[in-house]
Design a protein around this motif. Structure first.
Motif, PDB file in Angstrom:
ATOM      1  N   ALA A   1       0.848  -1.198   0.000  1.00 25.46           N
ATOM      2  CA  ALA A   1       0.000   0.000   0.000  1.00 25.46           C
ATOM      3  C   ALA A   1       0.882   1.245   0.000  1.00 25.46           C
ATOM      4  CB  ALA A   1      -0.908   0.004   1.220  1.00 25.46           C
ATOM      5  N   GLN A   2       0.429   2.264  -0.730  1.00 28.07           N
ATOM      6  CA  GLN A   2       1.105   3.547  -0.707  1.00 28.07           C
ATOM      7  C   GLN A   2       0.101   4.626  -1.086  1.00 28.07           C
ATOM      8  OE1 GLN A   2       3.839   2.421  -4.113  1.00 28.07           O
ATOM      9  NE2 GLN A   2       3.499   4.567  -4.623  1.00 28.07           N
ATOM     10  N   LEU A   3       0.460   5.882  -0.876  1.00 27.91           N
ATOM     11  CA  LEU A   3      -0.432   6.973  -1.216  1.00 27.91           C
ATOM     12  C   LEU A   3      -0.715   6.990  -2.707  1.00 27.91           C
ATOM     13  CD1 LEU A   3       0.982   9.860   1.012  1.00 27.91           C
ATOM     14  CD2 LEU A   3      -1.047   8.465   1.418  1.00 27.91           C
ATOM     15  N   ASP A   4      -1.937   7.372  -3.047  1.00 28.07           N
ATOM     16  CA  ASP A   4      -2.381   7.397  -4.435  1.00 28.07           C
ATOM     17  C   ASP A   4      -2.035   8.756  -5.055  1.00 28.07           C
ATOM     18  OD1 ASP A   4      -3.659   7.290  -6.842  1.00 28.07           O
ATOM     19  OD2 ASP A   4      -5.649   6.845  -6.036  1.00 28.07           O
ATOM     20  N   PRO A   5      -1.138   8.810  -6.036  1.00 25.54           N
ATOM     21  CA  PRO A   5      -0.786  10.093  -6.658  1.00 25.54           C
ATOM     22  C   PRO A   5      -1.991  10.805  -7.267  1.00 25.54           C
ATOM     23  CG  PRO A   5       0.772   8.380  -7.294  1.00 25.54           C
ATOM     24  CD  PRO A   5      -0.364   7.690  -6.598  1.00 25.54           C
ATOM     25  N   ALA A   6      -2.979  10.042  -7.726  1.00 26.01           N
ATOM     26  CA  ALA A   6      -4.159  10.663  -8.333  1.00 26.01           C
ATOM     27  C   ALA A   6      -4.945  11.456  -7.289  1.00 26.01           C
ATOM     28  CB  ALA A   6      -5.048   9.594  -8.971  1.00 26.01           C
ATOM     29  N   GLU A   7      -5.011  10.941  -6.069  1.00 23.51           N
ATOM     30  CA  GLU A   7      -5.712  11.661  -5.000  1.00 23.51           C
ATOM     31  C   GLU A   7      -4.942  12.918  -4.606  1.00 23.51           C
ATOM     32  OE1 GLU A   7      -8.705  12.398  -2.063  1.00 23.51           O
ATOM     33  OE2 GLU A   7      -8.627  11.269  -3.946  1.00 23.51           O
ATOM     34  N   VAL A   8      -3.620  12.821  -4.587  1.00 29.44           N
ATOM     35  CA  VAL A   8      -2.806  14.010  -4.305  1.00 29.44           C
ATOM     36  C   VAL A   8      -3.069  15.066  -5.372  1.00 29.44           C
ATOM     37  CG1 VAL A   8      -0.472  14.911  -4.061  1.00 29.44           C
ATOM     38  CG2 VAL A   8      -1.039  12.659  -3.116  1.00 29.44           C
ATOM     39  N   SER A   9      -3.076  14.666  -6.643  1.00 27.29           N
ATOM     40  CA  SER A   9      -3.311  15.604  -7.738  1.00 27.29           C
ATOM     41  C   SER A   9      -4.686  16.244  -7.643  1.00 27.29           C
ATOM     42  CB  SER A   9      -3.162  14.894  -9.087  1.00 27.29           C
ATOM     43  OG  SER A   9      -1.846  14.432  -9.270  1.00 27.29           O
ATOM     44  N   ARG A  10      -5.677  15.450  -7.265  1.00 27.23           N
ATOM     45  CA  ARG A  10      -7.044  15.975  -7.155  1.00 27.23           C
ATOM     46  C   ARG A  10      -7.129  17.084  -6.120  1.00 27.23           C
ATOM     47  NH1 ARG A  10     -11.632  15.610  -4.386  1.00 27.23           N
ATOM     48  NH2 ARG A  10     -10.708  14.339  -2.741  1.00 27.23           N
ATOM     49  N   ARG A  11      -6.280  17.015  -5.090  1.00 27.40           N
ATOM     50  CA  ARG A  11      -6.347  17.979  -3.993  1.00 27.40           C
ATOM     51  C   ARG A  11      -5.228  19.024  -4.044  1.00 27.40           C
ATOM     52  NH1 ARG A  11      -7.220  13.962   1.058  1.00 27.40           N
ATOM     53  NH2 ARG A  11      -6.599  15.844   2.193  1.00 27.40           N
ATOM     54  N   THR A  12      -4.642  19.193  -5.209  1.00 27.17           N
ATOM     55  CA  THR A  12      -3.515  20.121  -5.336  1.00 27.17           C
ATOM     56  C   THR A  12      -3.890  21.539  -4.935  1.00 27.17           C
ATOM     57  OG1 THR A  12      -2.426  18.803  -7.056  1.00 27.17           O
ATOM     58  CG2 THR A  12      -1.869  21.143  -6.956  1.00 27.17           C
ATOM     59  N   ASP A  13      -5.068  22.016  -5.326  1.00 29.01           N
ATOM     60  CA  ASP A  13      -5.455  23.389  -5.003  1.00 29.01           C
ATOM     61  C   ASP A  13      -5.540  23.582  -3.493  1.00 29.01           C
ATOM     62  OD1 ASP A  13      -5.561  24.011  -7.665  1.00 29.01           O
ATOM     63  OD2 ASP A  13      -7.750  23.941  -7.817  1.00 29.01           O
ATOM     64  N   SER A  14      -6.123  22.623  -2.796  1.00 34.74           N
ATOM     65  CA  SER A  14      -6.234  22.717  -1.338  1.00 34.74           C
ATOM     66  C   SER A  14      -4.856  22.683  -0.684  1.00 34.74           C
ATOM     67  CB  SER A  14      -7.090  21.561  -0.806  1.00 34.74           C
ATOM     68  OG  SER A  14      -7.095  21.539   0.604  1.00 34.74           O
ATOM     69  N   ILE A  15      -4.004  21.766  -1.140  1.00 37.93           N
ATOM     70  CA  ILE A  15      -2.651  21.660  -0.584  1.00 37.93           C
ATOM     71  C   ILE A  15      -1.888  22.958  -0.814  1.00 37.93           C
ATOM     72  CG2 ILE A  15      -0.441  20.448  -0.791  1.00 37.93           C
ATOM     73  CD1 ILE A  15      -2.118  17.953  -1.626  1.00 37.93           C
ATOM     74  N   SER A  16      -2.026  23.539  -2.001  1.00 39.52           N
ATOM     75  CA  SER A  16      -1.330  24.781  -2.323  1.00 39.52           C
ATOM     76  C   SER A  16      -1.803  25.930  -1.436  1.00 39.52           C
ATOM     77  CB  SER A  16      -1.555  25.122  -3.801  1.00 39.52           C
ATOM     78  OG  SER A  16      -0.932  26.343  -4.140  1.00 39.52           O
ATOM     79  N   TRP A  17      -3.117  26.002  -1.194  1.00 41.73           N
ATOM     80  CA  TRP A  17      -3.644  27.085  -0.344  1.00 41.73           C
ATOM     81  C   TRP A  17      -3.146  26.935   1.091  1.00 41.73           C
ATOM     82  CZ3 TRP A  17      -6.323  28.280   4.012  1.00 41.73           C
ATOM     83  CH2 TRP A  17      -6.823  29.580   4.113  1.00 41.73           C
ATOM     84  N   ILE A  18      -3.156  25.714   1.605  1.00 39.73           N
ATOM     85  CA  ILE A  18      -2.663  25.474   2.958  1.00 39.73           C
ATOM     86  C   ILE A  18      -1.193  25.870   3.049  1.00 39.73           C
ATOM     87  CG2 ILE A  18      -2.112  23.664   4.644  1.00 39.73           C
ATOM     88  CD1 ILE A  18      -4.675  22.216   3.673  1.00 39.73           C
ATOM     89  N   ARG A  19      -0.410  25.496   2.045  1.00 40.92           N
ATOM     90  CA  ARG A  19       1.003  25.854   2.063  1.00 40.92           C
ATOM     91  C   ARG A  19       1.198  27.366   2.057  1.00 40.92           C
ATOM     92  NH1 ARG A  19       5.393  27.968   0.356  1.00 40.92           N
ATOM     93  NH2 ARG A  19       7.335  26.767   0.240  1.00 40.92           N
TER      94      ARG A  19
END
Length: 290
Positions: free
Chosen positions: A92-110
């Motif tokens: 098991a590992q993190l799904d890159p597609a899920e990370v990509s889907r949430r890029t806008d949220s991650i960018s705003w938090i950063r």
């Protein structure tokens, strides 16, 4: 331009990751034992229940261990089908597609966290945000008596400069209190106003950490939870409420000694929060490179 280097991936065998998972669950169970026992008895606690009433993360979500980016867990079939994970070739590992889907949220938090880290901390608010939330109103948010009574509470507000920079505290100010604040925070202005001396900005590291699940290493998430829990205690000790019956000694911010004690505690929490904030910024950077 050369392509950005891709983060390396480490594969952990069950003998390596299962003790980490067990230690995490044990830490969560110790942190939440009192809260869960009160919940079973249907008892409310205005100080210690706040992290579960105000923030959306539930105890059962905290108990799930996440290793963070760049880690594969061999034999972790319990993550198969869990949102945010891929399970293939027995790991098991993190799904890159899920990370990509949430890029806008991650960018705003950063953006918010990095801007806050770069700004000079302020230590002169003395916790008056909680006082402004009960100024000239009978609609008290907590069903507990005011230590100085309504008139005494209003007098404290009127005799001090109110300087709250945190939108999610300011939005709970009473209508008469809002014009008294030297700032008028908005959601849009949040990255331009938040600063590392603010108790609520540091408490909210837990909120931003939880919004980064399942990408965040669980140890970092719990470090932010513990910080938020400790800040909440100070926040309520310095508030206008009388929580003596619960064993909380008031921090009398209306006095010079109380102000000094509050500012010293603010500085201590700011020092404790800063490395956590920077770790969260680094995590966001890792995710956006993945």
């Amino acid at each position: 331009m050369p392509a950005s280097p891709q983060p390396s991936v480490v594969t952990l065998e069950p003998a390596e990751w299962e003790p980490l998972q067990a230690a995490h669950v044990a830490r969560v169970d110790a942190l939440l034992a009192d809260h869960l026992e009160r919940r079973r008895r249907r008892e409310k606690h205005p100080v210690e229940d706040f992290l579960f009433a105000y923030y959306p993360t539930r105890p059962n979500q905290l108990r799930v261990w996440h290793p963070g980016p760049g880690v594969r867990l061999r034999g972790a079939s319990q993550y198969e089908g869990r949102r945010g994970y891929l399970y293939c070739e027995g790991a098991a590992q993190l799904d890159p597609a899920e990370v990509s889907r949430r890029t806008d949220s991650i960018s705003w938090i950063r953006q918010l966290l990095a801007a806050t880290a770069d700004r000079q901390p302020q230590f002169g608010c003395f916790g008056l945000h909680e006082w402004a939330m009960v100024y000239k109103t009978e609609d008290i948010r907590h069903d507990w008596p005011l230590r100085l009574g309504p008139d005494g509470t209003d007098q404290v507000v009127e005799s001090h400069k109110i300087a709250c920079s945190h939108f999610d505290a300011f939005r709970f100010f009473t209508t008469p209190a809002r014009p008294l604040n030297v700032l008028q925070p908005t959601r849009e202005a949040q990255p331009a106003l938040e600063q590392g001396g603010c108790l609520h900005a540091n408490m909210d590291l837990y909120k931003w950490a939880s919004k980064l699940m399942p990408f965040i290493p669980s140890a970092l998430l719990l470090d932010c939870f513990e910080l938020a829990r400790d800040i909440r205690t100070l926040d309520m000790q310095a508030s206008p409420y009388d929580f003596a019956a619960l064993g909380y000694s008031p921090l009398e911010i209306e006095t010079p000694a109380g102000k000094a004690a509050y500012a010293a505690a603010q500085r201590s929490f700011a020092q404790r929060a800063r490395p956590l904030r920077l770790q969260l910024v680094d995590l966001c950077d890792q995710l956006m490179l993945a």
